[in-house]
Design a protein around this motif. Structure first.
Motif, PDB file in Angstrom:
ATOM      1  N   ASN A   1       0.816  -1.216   0.000  1.00 31.19           N
ATOM      2  CA  ASN A   1       0.000   0.000   0.000  1.00 31.19           C
ATOM      3  C   ASN A   1       0.850   1.266   0.000  1.00 31.19           C
ATOM      4  O   ASN A   1       0.545   2.240  -0.697  1.00 31.19           O
ATOM      5  CB  ASN A   1      -0.935   0.008   1.212  1.00 31.19           C
ATOM      6  CG  ASN A   1      -2.213  -0.769   0.945  1.00 31.19           C
ATOM      7  OD1 ASN A   1      -2.515  -1.110  -0.199  1.00 31.19           O
ATOM      8  ND2 ASN A   1      -2.962  -1.053   1.994  1.00 31.19           N
ATOM      9  N   GLY A   2       1.900   1.248   0.805  1.00 29.49           N
ATOM     10  CA  GLY A   2       2.773   2.419   0.860  1.00 29.49           C
ATOM     11  C   GLY A   2       3.404   2.732  -0.482  1.00 29.49           C
ATOM     12  O   GLY A   2       3.469   3.898  -0.900  1.00 29.49           O
ATOM     13  N   PHE A   3       3.859   1.700  -1.187  1.00 39.41           N
ATOM     14  CA  PHE A   3       4.485   1.909  -2.499  1.00 39.41           C
ATOM     15  C   PHE A   3       3.463   2.380  -3.526  1.00 39.41           C
ATOM     16  O   PHE A   3       3.754   3.254  -4.354  1.00 39.41           O
ATOM     17  CB  PHE A   3       5.150   0.615  -2.956  1.00 39.41           C
ATOM     18  CG  PHE A   3       5.878   0.733  -4.267  1.00 39.41           C
ATOM     19  CD1 PHE A   3       7.003   1.532  -4.379  1.00 39.41           C
ATOM     20  CD2 PHE A   3       5.424   0.045  -5.380  1.00 39.41           C
ATOM     21  CE1 PHE A   3       7.672   1.643  -5.596  1.00 39.41           C
ATOM     22  CE2 PHE A   3       6.089   0.154  -6.592  1.00 39.41           C
ATOM     23  CZ  PHE A   3       7.219   0.955  -6.704  1.00 39.41           C
ATOM     24  N   LEU A   4       2.256   1.824  -3.464  1.00 36.14           N
ATOM     25  CA  LEU A   4       1.209   2.234  -4.401  1.00 36.14           C
ATOM     26  C   LEU A   4       0.798   3.691  -4.160  1.00 36.14           C
ATOM     27  O   LEU A   4       0.575   4.449  -5.115  1.00 36.14           O
ATOM     28  CB  LEU A   4      -0.004   1.317  -4.271  1.00 36.14           C
ATOM     29  CG  LEU A   4       0.214  -0.139  -4.714  1.00 36.14           C
ATOM     30  CD1 LEU A   4      -1.045  -0.962  -4.464  1.00 36.14           C
ATOM     31  CD2 LEU A   4       0.599  -0.211  -6.193  1.00 36.14           C
ATOM     32  N   VAL A   5       0.712   4.076  -2.902  1.00 35.67           N
ATOM     33  CA  VAL A   5       0.382   5.474  -2.592  1.00 35.67           C
ATOM     34  C   VAL A   5       1.495   6.398  -3.074  1.00 35.67           C
ATOM     35  O   VAL A   5       1.231   7.493  -3.595  1.00 35.67           O
ATOM     36  CB  VAL A   5       0.133   5.641  -1.084  1.00 35.67           C
ATOM     37  CG1 VAL A   5      -0.036   7.113  -0.720  1.00 35.67           C
ATOM     38  CG2 VAL A   5      -1.099   4.854  -0.665  1.00 35.67           C
ATOM     39  N   PHE A   6       2.734   5.962  -2.895  1.00 34.71           N
ATOM     40  CA  PHE A   6       3.871   6.751  -3.377  1.00 34.71           C
ATOM     41  C   PHE A   6       3.774   6.995  -4.888  1.00 34.71           C
ATOM     42  O   PHE A   6       3.931   8.128  -5.360  1.00 34.71           O
ATOM     43  CB  PHE A   6       5.175   6.026  -3.037  1.00 34.71           C
ATOM     44  CG  PHE A   6       6.368   6.554  -3.773  1.00 34.71           C
ATOM     45  CD1 PHE A   6       7.005   7.713  -3.361  1.00 34.71           C
ATOM     46  CD2 PHE A   6       6.859   5.892  -4.899  1.00 34.71           C
ATOM     47  CE1 PHE A   6       8.110   8.215  -4.046  1.00 34.71           C
ATOM     48  CE2 PHE A   6       7.950   6.378  -5.590  1.00 34.71           C
ATOM     49  CZ  PHE A   6       8.584   7.537  -5.161  1.00 34.71           C
TER      50      PHE A   6
END
Length: 218
Positions: free
Chosen positions: A119-124
């Motif tokens: 999720n963190g990478f996708l939000v980034f």
């Protein structure tokens, strides 16, 4: 006598022609001096120097102030690095109850954010390519989004230190606890300061990350 007359008749036309030519030349010269021809080519005028655009600055209620949607979007992006680094508060949250009460309303959102490992990478990726690189958003929104992204990227360093050393007790554990608590407090202060400033229409400039954000936002 006849020879002189013939000579006069021969010389006289030539003299008259010379006199007329000189008169015409003199008249043309006077006319030229009186009305000089306009030049066909003009010296090009150099354009005035274009002033460089000044750095963007938002004010609370003045010129260049951000509108309500920009303020709201900018305030929301600062939750991203806080959610991504909330695990660094595991020591301080267990020791100080007021921090638990402060974070409690955000627990459902944090659980959703942490529910999927990427999720963190996708939000980034979403924030960088959809917001920062999108000229349709104002510079105010893109700058604040870039600050949040840079702040999240900096979380790599404490994570690497924790994975590399990972002390179990002693002085090493004390250092690790202090480091994690410092990172958590910095994220919390950045969230409160950044979101509050954006809601008021000000431009927050976080230490360490503001200059990097300026270089990335055109």
């Amino acid at each position: 006598m006849m020879a002189m007359t013939m000579s006069y008749l021969v010389v006289s036309p030539s003299t008259t022609t010379t006199t007329n030519t000189r008169a015409l030349s003199s008249s043309f010269r006077k006319l030229t001096l009186a009305n000089p021809p306009s030049p066909l080519l003009h010296t090009p005028t150099l354009p005035s120097r274009i002033p460089k655009p000044s750095k963007f600055a938002a004010q609370s209620k003045g010129n260049d102030s951000a509108d309500a949607p920009d303020r709201l979007i900018s305030a929301m992006v600062y939750f991203y690095p806080f959610f991504d680094g909330v695990q660094y508060g595991k020591y301080i949250l267990t020791q100080f109850t007021p921090f638990q009460a402060l974070i409690q309303p955000l627990v459902p959102a944090i659980r959703v954010f942490k529910s999927f490992p990427f999720n963190g990478f996708l939000v980034f990726l979403t924030l960088y390519f959809v917001v920062v690189r999108n000229q349709n958003f104002s510079r105010y929104v893109r700058f604040n989004t870039m600050q949040a992204i840079v702040l999240d990227v900096l979380l790599i360093f404490p994570d690497l230190l924790e994975r590399t050393f990972n002390p179990r007790d002693g002085v090493g554990l004390d250092v690790l606890m202090s480091l994690d608590s410092t990172v958590f407090l910095f994220l919390l202060v950045s969230l409160i300061y950044g979101s509050s400033a954006c809601l008021l229409g000000n431009l927050p400039r976080l230490p360490i990350v503001a200059e990097a954000a300026d270089r990335q936002v055109l």
